[in-house]
Every structure is written in structure tokens, then in C-alpha cells.
Design a protein around this motif. Structure first.
Motif, short mmCIF file in Angstrom:
data_model
loop_
_atom_site.label_atom_id
_atom_site.label_comp_id
_atom_site.label_asym_id
_atom_site.label_seq_id
_atom_site.Cartn_x
_atom_site.Cartn_y
_atom_site.Cartn_z
N VAL A 170 0.80 -1.32 0.05
CA VAL A 170 0.07 0.06 0.15
C VAL A 170 0.92 1.17 0.00
O VAL A 170 0.60 2.18 -0.61
CB VAL A 170 -0.95 0.04 1.37
N THR A 171 1.81 1.31 0.95
CA THR A 171 2.84 2.54 0.88
C THR A 171 3.56 2.63 -0.40
O THR A 171 3.85 3.81 -0.55
CB THR A 171 3.73 2.36 2.17
N ALA A 172 3.98 1.45 -0.91
CA ALA A 172 4.55 1.72 -2.40
C ALA A 172 3.79 2.34 -3.34
O ALA A 172 4.33 3.09 -3.97
CB ALA A 172 5.36 0.43 -2.48
N ALA A 173 2.45 1.58 -3.39
CA ALA A 173 1.90 2.41 -4.45
C ALA A 173 1.45 3.56 -4.15
O ALA A 173 1.36 4.38 -5.14
CB ALA A 173 0.47 1.42 -4.29
N VAL A 174 1.13 4.15 -2.95
CA VAL A 174 0.83 5.62 -2.89
C VAL A 174 2.02 6.41 -3.19
O VAL A 174 1.90 7.61 -3.80
CB VAL A 174 0.26 5.68 -1.31
N THR A 175 3.24 5.90 -2.49
CA THR A 175 4.52 6.80 -2.59
C THR A 175 4.88 6.89 -4.02
O THR A 175 5.09 7.90 -4.56
CB THR A 175 5.66 6.21 -1.96
N GLY A 176 4.78 5.80 -4.76
CA GLY A 176 5.02 5.93 -6.28
C GLY A 176 4.14 6.69 -6.94
O GLY A 176 4.67 7.35 -8.01
N THR A 177 2.75 6.69 -6.72
CA THR A 177 1.88 7.58 -7.28
C THR A 177 1.93 9.09 -7.09
O THR A 177 2.34 9.84 -8.08
CB THR A 177 0.58 7.07 -7.02
N VAL A 178 2.43 9.56 -5.84
CA VAL A 178 2.80 10.80 -5.30
C VAL A 178 3.94 11.40 -5.95
O VAL A 178 4.04 12.43 -6.69
CB VAL A 178 2.71 11.04 -3.97
N VAL A 179 5.18 10.49 -5.93
CA VAL A 179 6.35 10.70 -6.52
C VAL A 179 6.43 10.94 -8.15
O VAL A 179 7.04 11.88 -8.62
CB VAL A 179 7.52 9.71 -6.20
N ALA A 180 5.63 10.23 -8.55
CA ALA A 180 5.36 10.21 -10.04
C ALA A 180 5.08 11.60 -10.57
O ALA A 180 5.32 12.02 -11.53
CB ALA A 180 4.63 9.28 -10.65
N VAL A 181 4.11 12.47 -9.92
CA VAL A 181 3.50 13.51 -10.10
C VAL A 181 4.06 14.87 -9.64
O VAL A 181 3.86 16.02 -9.94
CB VAL A 181 1.72 13.78 -9.99
N SER A 182 5.06 14.56 -8.59
CA SER A 182 5.44 15.85 -7.73
C SER A 182 6.92 15.81 -7.50
O SER A 182 7.41 16.61 -6.97
CB SER A 182 4.66 15.87 -6.54
N GLY A 183 7.55 14.76 -7.86
CA GLY A 183 8.82 14.62 -7.60
C GLY A 183 9.09 14.23 -6.11
O GLY A 183 8.11 13.75 -5.40
N ALA A 184 10.42 13.90 -5.65
CA ALA A 184 10.71 13.47 -4.34
C ALA A 184 10.84 14.72 -3.09
O ALA A 184 11.71 15.36 -3.06
CB ALA A 184 12.04 12.87 -4.54
N ILE A 185 9.54 14.98 -2.76
CA ILE A 185 9.36 16.05 -1.59
C ILE A 185 9.51 15.34 -0.30
O ILE A 185 9.11 14.59 0.18
CB ILE A 185 8.15 16.53 -1.89
N GLY A 186 10.79 15.76 0.31
CA GLY A 186 11.20 15.19 1.56
C GLY A 186 10.45 16.22 2.60
O GLY A 186 9.89 16.97 2.71
N PHE A 187 10.69 15.54 3.96
CA PHE A 187 10.39 16.00 5.19
C PHE A 187 8.83 15.84 5.55
O PHE A 187 8.55 15.93 6.67
CB PHE A 187 10.84 17.60 5.60
N VAL A 188 7.93 16.07 4.66
CA VAL A 188 6.52 15.93 5.03
C VAL A 188 6.10 14.60 5.63
O VAL A 188 5.56 14.58 6.82
CB VAL A 188 5.63 16.09 3.61
#
Length: 359
Positions: free
Chosen positions: A266-284
């Protein structure tokens, strides 16, 4: 000597806990105000009255005069999808951060500890720097980043898996080791780029950017984040048990290895989707779960009701600042989240009423 299992960060007894309902409503209203500010502020000087009028016209299907077409395009096709996508990405990163910290029982874990973002960076930079999948047009970057994120997920899972399932230590070590390898591959591509502008674009993406946000990206990202958040909320009691250690969770009827595998997917699917559209945003994903626990306690059902809203508000304002601080030059969003997150994280550590590693 018997050692008690590591714990996720918990609020100490006696620390103040705010009621979840009013806090969630307050954060929801703040998010609405933040979205309006994200649309109303920018390098192009559009008055607040005009912004509100154009938003209302767009929502109600009202007519737009010819002289308002340019302003309408800025508000509805550039600023609003960017603000909405920032809210979706912030909510997703915060929710996944809560899950990952419970999954690996580590206070320093965030959505990128599994090496997913670094894997996505390889695919994104292959498009930006090498022109791979250029035939896909505007979808090339997002699809390539998501595909490489899934490939990285599969690799981490295959290498971290053992006869005893997915253990927290193996997940962290495998994800961290592969992340270094993916970063090295990305660095080689950046330094080998023949065009300076392409390298700059790649660095913007590596640090996170919502500059390419479109309405077409919002439904898919929103659906992935909503589905992931709903599943995590439904499994909040199991997350509470898992956070207390494998032996305790097994005694409570939760199978740690099975739950950890589900969380990983689940975390991989959500993270992969978010990163694909916004890049690697850290600290949040690192900071917001701790702030939520400080406000409402360590119960994951309460935390998951607050953390996504807080993450959404944070990222909308971080993106707004990234556009305004050095306007018309745009900073990567990850720079703003780090500038805000580092002092906030250090201040949080010094609070006497909150313990990062348990009592």
C-alpha cells in the motif's frame, strides 16, 4: 537479558490531547483557505476580487468575458490544479509516513526509506536527460517514474524478504542500500547530460516540484491517496498492535509478517503515485506524523484523521513559498519543506511532553 521491542513515538501520559473532530474541521477550513491563497497569490498580479469571481464562475459554469480569458487560464489551468495536487501529495505523504513508521517501528522512517523515490528518480531522469519514452508526450515523465518506482518496490521486496517474512531491520537496510544505488545511477545520468537545462530540470524534480501540475494528474493521484488512506484507517487497530512489537501484535491476533507485507504494498503504491506527479518531496512524511501524534496521541485512528490534512496544508503553503520567495525564479518544494521542517523537527525533539522513542 530480554529486551522490549522498539516503539513508535508516543505521547507521554498527561500530555495534552486535542479532540480529533474539531481539530480535523479546523484543519479542513485551513486547507480551504490555503487553497484559495495558493490560487490568489503569484507572480502574475491578479486581484483577490477577480480571483474569487473567476473561481466562482468556474465552479458555477458562469460566462467569462474576453478580457478575462488570460486571468481565467492562470487561475483555473495553472494555479488551481497545482494547489490541489499539492494538497493531494501532502496528504498522501503524511498518511504513508504514519504507516511506514509503524511498519518498521522507527521514529526516523519516512515514505522514502524503502528506496521507492530513488527508484522513481531513475525513470524520471531517463525521460528528462535521455529522452526515453519521448513518444508518450506529456505522460512520459509520470509513467516512467511510476514504472521505475514499481520496479524498485519489487526489487526491495524480493531482497528484503526472508523465511520469517518482512522484518523491520531488513526492510530499512535493504531500502537504504538500494536507495544509494539508485541515487548513484541518477547522478551518473545528471553528470552525463549534454544539456545544462535538462540537468537543472532533473535537479528540480529530484527535490520536488509541482510546476508541471495539470488537471489530468489530479484524479489518479487523488484516487490512490484516498484508497490508501481508507485502507490504513480500516487497519488502524492492527497498526496500533504492530507498533508495540511483533510478539505483542501476534498475541493480539495480528500476523506481523502478513500485515507488514500489506503495508509495504500500500505504501509503495501511494508513494510511487505521489512521487510520479510531484517529484521527491522530503520531510512531509517524516515530520507531520510526529506533529499529529503530539496533538492527538499515538492511536493510529486519531493520527490518520489529522496527519493527511496537516500534510496537505503544509505542502500547499510550501509550494506557494517556493513560487514567491525568489519570484519569478521558482525554488524546488523540497527546499522549502526542509527549511521549515528542520527547525520544527528540532524544536519538537526538545519538547518535554513528547518522546520519539517511547518513554
Amino acid at each position: 537479558m530480554h529486551r522490549s521491542p522498539p516503539r513508535t513515538p508516543t505521547a507521554r501520559p498527561g500530555s495534552a490531547r486535542l479532540p480529533v473532530g474539531p481539530l480535523a474541521v479546523g484543519l479542513g477550513l485551513l486547507l480551504l483557505v490555503s487553497l484559495v491563497c495558493g490560487v490568489g497569490l503569484g507572480a502574475a498580479g491578479i486581484g483577490w476580487g477577480e480571483v474569487l469571481r473567476l473561481l466562482w464562475a468556474g465552479l458555477t459554469g458562469g460566462s467569462i468575458e474576453a478580457r478575462d480569458v488570460a486571468a481565467y487560464t492562470i487561475v483555473w489551468e495553472i494555479r488551481l490544479p497545482r494547489a490541489v495536487l499539492g494538497a493531494v501529495a501532502g496528504a498522501g505523504l503524511a498518511a504513508v509516513g504514519v504507516a511506514v513508521q509503524a511498519m518498521v517501528r522507527n521514529a526516523l522512517a519516512d515514505p522514502f526509506v524503502l528506496g521507492i523515490s530513488s527508484g522513481a528518480a531513475v525513470g524520471a531522469n531517463a525521460v528528462i536527460l535521455l529522452g526515453v519514452f519521448a513518444g508518450l508526450g506529456v505522460w512520459a515523465l509520470s509513467l516512467s517514474a511510476f514504472a521505475s518506482a514499481l520496479a524498485a518496490t519489487a526489487l526491495v521486496y524480493a531482497m528484503a524478504r526472508s523465511p520469517h517474512g518482512l522484518t523491520p531491520l531488513r526492510l530499512i537496510l535493504t531500502g537504504t542500500a538500494l536507495a544509494y544505488g539508485f541515487q548513484a545511477l541518477t547522478t551518473v545520468m545528471v553528470f552525463g547530460a549534454s544539456r545544462g537545462e535538462a540537468a537543472r530540470t532533473a535537479m528540480m524534480w529530484l527535490l520536488g516540484s509541482l510546476g508541471g501540475a495539470t488537471w489530468a494528474q489530479v484524479p489518479l493521484a487523488g484516487a490512490a491517496v484516498l484508497a490508501g488512506w481508507g485502507w490504513l484507517r480500516r487497519r488502524s487497530e492492527a497498526l496500533n498492535a504492530l507498533a508495540m512489537g511483533d510478539e505483542t501484535s501476534a498475541a493480539l491476533g495480528v500476523r506481523p509478517s502478513v500485515l507488514r507485507r500489506e503495508l509495504f504494498l500500500v505504501t509503495a503504491a501511494v508513494t510511487g503515485t505521489v512521487v510520479a506527479v510531484s517529484g521527491a518531496i522530503g520531510f512531509v512524511g517524516l515530520m507531520v506524523p510526529h506533529v499529529a501524534r503530539m496533538l492527538v496521541g499515538a492511536d493510529h485512528r486519531r493520527v490518520l484523521a489529522v496527519a493527511p490534512l496537516a500534510g496537505a496544508v503544509l505542502l500547499v503553503w510550501a509550494d506557494l513559498l517556493s513560487r514567491l520567495v525568489l519570484a519569478p525564479v521558482e525554488l524546488p518544494v523540497g527546499v522549502i519543506t526542509a527549511v521549515v521542517g528542520v527547525p520544527a523537527f528540532l524544536l519538537l525533539m526538545r519538547r518535554g511532553g513528547y518522546a520519539f522513542g517511547g518513554r
